[in-house]
Each structure stands twice: as structure tokens, then as C-alpha cells.
Design an enzyme around this catalytic site. Structure first.
Site, PDB file in Angstrom:
ATOM      1  N   THR A 188       0.901  -1.155   0.000  1.00 58.93           N
ATOM      2  CA  THR A 188       0.000   0.000   0.000  1.00 58.93           C
ATOM      3  C   THR A 188       0.937   1.201   0.000  1.00 58.93           C
ATOM      4  O   THR A 188       2.025   1.137   0.607  1.00 58.93           O
ATOM      5  CB  THR A 188      -0.925   0.041   1.235  1.00 58.93           C
ATOM      6  N   HIS A 189       0.561   2.239  -0.693  1.00 60.94           N
ATOM      7  CA  HIS A 189       1.436   3.423  -0.857  1.00 60.94           C
ATOM      8  C   HIS A 189       2.774   3.042  -1.495  1.00 60.94           C
ATOM      9  O   HIS A 189       3.786   3.711  -1.281  1.00 60.94           O
ATOM     10  CB  HIS A 189       1.689   4.133   0.479  1.00 60.94           C
TER      11      HIS A 189
ATOM     12  N   GLU B 194       5.149  -0.461 -21.467  1.00 59.43           N
ATOM     13  CA  GLU B 194       5.262   1.003 -21.511  1.00 59.43           C
ATOM     14  C   GLU B 194       4.332   1.595 -22.562  1.00 59.43           C
ATOM     15  O   GLU B 194       3.668   2.599 -22.338  1.00 59.43           O
ATOM     16  CB  GLU B 194       6.700   1.418 -21.837  1.00 59.43           C
TER      17      GLU B 194
ATOM     18  N   SER C  64      18.667  -0.742 -26.110  1.00 58.29           N
ATOM     19  CA  SER C  64      18.999   0.663 -26.285  1.00 58.29           C
ATOM     20  C   SER C  64      20.097   0.772 -27.325  1.00 58.29           C
ATOM     21  O   SER C  64      20.983  -0.088 -27.396  1.00 58.29           O
ATOM     22  CB  SER C  64      19.475   1.222 -24.942  1.00 58.29           C
TER      23      SER C  64
ATOM     24  N   LYS D 147      20.904  -2.558 -21.658  1.00 61.54           N
ATOM     25  CA  LYS D 147      19.473  -2.315 -21.470  1.00 61.54           C
ATOM     26  C   LYS D 147      18.571  -3.371 -22.105  1.00 61.54           C
ATOM     27  O   LYS D 147      18.818  -3.855 -23.190  1.00 61.54           O
ATOM     28  CB  LYS D 147      19.091  -0.943 -22.062  1.00 61.54           C
TER      29      LYS D 147
ATOM     30  N   TYR E 226     -30.052  14.297 -37.020  1.00 63.39           N
ATOM     31  CA  TYR E 226     -28.680  14.139 -37.496  1.00 63.39           C
ATOM     32  C   TYR E 226     -28.007  15.493 -37.725  1.00 63.39           C
ATOM     33  O   TYR E 226     -28.604  16.421 -38.255  1.00 63.39           O
ATOM     34  CB  TYR E 226     -28.653  13.352 -38.824  1.00 63.39           C
TER      35      TYR E 226
ATOM     36  N   LYS F 143     -16.149   8.866 -36.279  1.00 65.48           N
ATOM     37  CA  LYS F 143     -15.503   7.657 -36.789  1.00 65.48           C
ATOM     38  C   LYS F 143     -14.036   7.511 -36.409  1.00 65.48           C
ATOM     39  O   LYS F 143     -13.603   6.456 -35.943  1.00 65.48           O
ATOM     40  CB  LYS F 143     -15.666   7.572 -38.300  1.00 65.48           C
TER      41      LYS F 143
HETATM   42  N1  ARG Z   1     -20.527  10.693 -44.084  1.00 68.08           N
HETATM   43  C1  ARG Z   1     -21.654  10.977 -43.267  1.00 68.08           C
HETATM   44  C2  ARG Z   1     -21.355  10.637 -41.801  1.00 68.08           C
HETATM   45  O1  ARG Z   1     -20.457   9.925 -41.573  1.00 68.08           O
HETATM   46  C3  ARG Z   1     -22.840  10.191 -43.717  1.00 68.08           C
HETATM   47  C4  ARG Z   1     -24.160  10.826 -43.416  1.00 68.08           C
HETATM   48  C5  ARG Z   1     -24.280  12.115 -44.119  1.00 68.08           C
HETATM   49  N2  ARG Z   1     -25.584  12.606 -44.130  1.00 68.08           N
HETATM   50  C6  ARG Z   1     -25.867  13.824 -44.612  1.00 68.08           C
HETATM   51  N3  ARG Z   1     -27.092  14.174 -44.621  1.00 68.08           N
HETATM   52  N4  ARG Z   1     -24.931  14.625 -45.032  1.00 68.08           N
HETATM   53  O2  ARG Z   1     -22.020  11.077 -40.884  1.00 68.08           O
END
Ligand code: ARG
Length: 464
Positions: free
Chosen positions: A162-163, A297, A284, A290, A324, A332
Site C-alpha cells: 500500500t502506498h 510502456e 537501447s 538495457k 442528425y 468515426k
Molecule cells: N458521411 C456521413 C457521416 O459519416 C454520412 C451521413 C451524411 N448525411 C448527410 N445528410 N450529409 O455522418
């Protein structure tokens, strides 16, 4: 990637009177990174076309042409021959345009009753579901390796900390099982997240649904989703499932970073508790002696980007009005990098952990040197009727003598120990040994070797 700048040919070009600004075209395009979704995009389109034919929106022949065309496009992508075009913005429009190139006017019917908004939400879910399954597999492999190692090390004694100060002796197997517990909870979180990923937004269309007589239950079934989503506005807009996955990932990486930190410490000359095989280390360029623990890491370091991606997605989603928004295109890259980083880290760990070897003598010596059985002496006195606070004081004085004379408690004579309390008898030496100390913690969740073996057996059942 070709850039033909054929703006007039954009699928949405009808109401526009001038081509997109060349820089804006590149700035708004996602095809550079969302190509990765091609397989799931095609899978979703095939299911959509199949459903459209089933409800009579497409003829059986049109459906067949579309499916064959999409399969040909898939093969073209996999051969590396697909002419990705920035002016076609994203993976969805690239594939649809190519389909139409190949099969003509029927290709233009595929998008009936859907929008890229529900299409992309579906693609990400299909993609993430597959990646979740791949990650669950690697997590299982790592957990199995950890359980095997814990069983092999059930009797090995090391200092518990601990610590980062020596506290009480524990078994190395018990210490390893702490990691197995964390990874088991991570697995549960991942499986729980999968339930909310595996719901189908397709049919929400742009935001309000569609006027065609679609059969969403059928499409969901064709794609292996548990069910269609309930609300079209929510379906196209929320990325909470991706945030949830990134939150699983951040916790997993945080756990791996703690594991990594200990492996780094333990391979140092100062601890020298374990050895990692050469194939997981590097040298190294200047210091010939080393051997650096690069894998732990790097995993420790990669935790930063995964935690960062979670914050990116939370911030991306914050305050977005329904439904949307283009903001969501930014979901993404953080998600993809999270998937790649987690998979890579788990793979390296699953390969490396079974190859860890312990240096039992060094661990034992470290436990012995640190007065790690002091609590056992206090408990011994309490069992003989001394109040715990008084026992604490007595043992503190004995430790002070040990520090001055460079002796562990178990190396003192009975007479030396009796200076501090005449309650101490010959039987004290049974509790002062490291083995006695770990054996005594013989209850569910304790460090005794028998408990470690039983815990491994239970954990293996849960893993199966
Ligand atoms: N490339 C767009 C995205 O990844 C797809 C959807 C686009 N829709 C639109 N109404 N511009 O979100």
C-alpha cells in the site's frame, strides 16, 4: 484516390447551381477514413434491397441485379481496384455510384426508403458489433492466460503494497487474480454495451421515417440485430452506443495501464521480481546492458489516446440538437482508433502474459525485508487478549529494534521479542513466517494458496 471533381454528378447535386469549393469538398469528405465501413455498408445495402423486394418496392430481378452488383463492388474493393473518389464524399455514395456505373439505372433504386443518416448509423453498429466480438475473444484469451499464470504462482510469496511501501505478504497468484477480476468486469461491460449496439436504426431514413411500406423487423433479422430501434429521430442522431464502447475501452486501458506500470516496476533492477521474454522487449542503441519493457510502456502510453477519444465523443455529442448533424461524421476516427488500439494492446498482452516468469527468491526476500508480518504479530497478541491499539504499539517498538539491528521480526530471539510483551510465547514464530502469514488469510477473497487455486477454478468456469 481519384479526385475527378465532377461536382455536377453528385447524387445530391440537383438543387445546386455551382460546384462545391475544391477545399470544402476535401474538408467535408469522410471517404478517406470511412472506407473502412465498406463491408458493413454493402451488407446493410443487400439486406435493405432484399427487404424492399419482399415488400414489393423492388422487383425480384432488380433485387438480384443490385445484390450481384454490390458483390462485384465488394470484390473490386478487396482487390484494391476500387476508384475511391473524394468528390463522392463518403463510402456510401462511392459504393452507390459505382453500383450504378456497373448495373445502370437499377442501381439508383437502392437508396429508396433510406437516407445516409440511417445508413451510416447502421453501418457503424454492424462494424462495432463485429469488433466487439473480436475484442471479447482477445480479452478471453488474456484472461485465460492470466488464470493459468495465477495457478502456477499460487504459492509464490511476494510483498503486497500500500502506498508502494511493503505492507503484508501476498501470493503472486493472488496479485495476478486482481488483474483477472478487473478484466472480467471489463468483459461484462463490453457484453452489456453490445446489447445496446445491436439495435437497428435502418428505416429511420433522414429523420422522420419513410413513406414506403418497409418491413424493419425483416431487415433487422437479416442483419442479425436483436430488434429495430423505436424512434426515428433518436436512431439517426445519437452515438451513445459508441460513447459507451469508448467508455468500456477507457476503463479497460486504464486497467491495462495499471498492470503495465507494475510490470515496468517489477522488471527494473530495483524490484527484479519478474522476467519478460526478450521477444517482448527492446534494447537501447547506446546502453548495451538495457532491456526495456516496451510493450507494457506502450500500452500504458496508449491509454492516453483512448481516454482522449472518450472525451472527444462525449464533447462531440454534447448539446447536439435533434436529429442528425454533420458533427457526427467526426465520430468515426476516434472510434476506429479506439478499436485498433484496444485490439493491439490486448493482442500483445494475451501473447505476453503467459510468458511472464517470476523470480520467486527476489520476491520472497523483498517480503522478508519489509517487516511484512508485523500485522500478523499484532493479531497474535490480540488473540492472546491484548487490545489492538496496545498490540500495534508493541509491534511498532519491535520493528524499531529490527530497523536498528537490521533484523526481520522472524529473525529475533524469543527473549528479544519478550522485551516488548511477556504475552509473546514460543508459538509466535509460526505466525512470523511468510508462509504462515499467507496461509492464515484463508477465506473467500484471501491470499492463501488454497484460496487462490479455488478462485482460479471459479474464474475459469465463468470464463468458459
Ligand atoms: N458521411 C456521413 C457521416 O459519416 C454520412 C451521413 C451524411 N448525411 C448527410 N445528410 N450529409 O455522418
Amino acid at each position: 484516390m481519384t479526385d475527378p471533381n465532377k461536382s455536377s454528378e453528385k447524387p445530391w447535386g440537383g438543387r445546386f447551381s455551382e460546384p462545391t469549393d475544391a477545399f470544402v469538398e476535401k474538408f467535408t469528405a469522410s471517404v478517406g477514413f470511412d472506407q473502412r465501413l465498406y463491408h458493413h455498408d454493402i451488407r446493410g445495402s443487400i439486406a435493405h434491397a432484399t427487404m424492399l423486394a419482399e415488400v414489393g418496392v423492388l422487383t425480384a430481378d432488380e433485387k438480384q441485379q443490385i445484390i450481384e452488383g454490390l458483390e462485384a463492388v465488394r470484390a473490386e474493393i478487396e482487390r484494391g481496384e476500387f476508384p475511391w473518389s473524394v468528390s463522392l464524399e463518403d463510402v456510401h455514395m462511392n459504393i452507390e455510384a459505382r453500383l450504378t456505373d456497373r448495373i445502370g439505372i437499377t442501381g439508383k433504386k437502392l437508396h429508396t426508403g433510406r437516407s445516409r443518416n440511417d445508413q451510416v448509423a447502421t453501418d457503424i453498429r454492424l462494424y462495432l458489433r463485429d469488433e466487439i466480438d473480436a475484442i471479447a475473444e482477445e480479452l478471453g484469451r488474456l484472461r485465460a492466460g492470466l488464470l493459468d499464470l495465477a495457478e502456477r504462482e499460487a504459492d509464490t510469496i511476494m510483498p503486497g503494497f500500500t502506498h508502494l511501501q511493503t505492507a503484508q505478504p501476498v501470493t503472486f497468484g493472488h496479485h495476478l487474480l486482481a488483474w483477472a477480476e478487473m478484466l472480467e468486469r471489463d468483459t461484462e461491460r463490453l457484453q452489456d454495451c453490445r446489447k445496446r449496439v445491436n439495435v437497428m436504426p435502418l428505416g429511420a431514413a433522414a429523420l422522420a421515417g419513410t413513406t414506403y411500406p418497409i418491413d424493419r423487423a425483416l431487415t433487422a433479422q437479416l442483419l442479425g440485430f436483436d430488434r429495430p430501434t423505436e424512434n426515428s429521430l433518436d436512431s439517426v442522431s445519437d452515438r451513445d452506443f459508441a460513447i459507451e464502447f469508448c467508455s468500456f475501452a477507457a476503463l479497460l486501458m486504464t486497467h491495462l495501464s495499471r498492470f503495465s506500470e507494475e510490470l515496468v516496476l517489477w522488471t527494473s533492477a530495483q524490484f527484479d521480481f519478474i522476467d519478460l521474454p526478450d521477444r517482448f522487449c527492446t534494447g537501447s542503441s547506446i546502453m548495451p546492458q538495457k532491456k526495456n519493457p516496451d510493450v507494457p510502456e506502450l500500452v500504458r502510453g496508449k491509454t492516453g489516446r483512448v481516454n482522449g477519444h472518450l472525451v472527444s465523443l462525449l464533447t462531440l455529442m454534447k448539446s447536439q440538437p435533434l436529429a442528425y448533424n454533420k458533427d457526427n461524421q467526426e465520430d468515426k476516427e476516434p472510434l476506429f482508433d479506439t478499436v485498433d488500439t484496444v485490439k493491439g494492446s490486448l493482442r500483445a498482452y494475451a501473447d505476453m502474459v503467459p510468458a511472464i516468469t517470476s523470480k520467486a527468491d527476489n520476491m520472497r526476500e523483498a517480503a522478508r525485508r519489509g517487516f511484512s508480518t508485523a500485522t500478523d504479530l499484532a493479531d497474535y497478541l490480540v488473540k492472546k487478549g491484548v487490545a489492538f491499539r496496545d498490540a500495534h504499539e508493541i509491534v511498532g517498538k519491535a520493528v524499531a529494534l529490527g530497523v536498528a539491528e537490521k533484523k526481520d521480526l522472524s529473525e529475533m530471539t524469543l527473549e528479544e521479542l519478550q522485551q516488548f510483551s511477556d504475552t509473546i510465547g514460543e508459538d509466535v514464530f509460526d505466525v512470523l513466517t511468510l508462509e504462515g502469514s499467507v496461509q492464515a488469510r484463508d477465506h473467500l477473497g484471501g491470499t492463501a494458496p488454497a484460496q487462490v487455486r479455488a478462485a482460479v477454478a471459479r474464474a475459469r468456469k465463468r470464463l468458459a
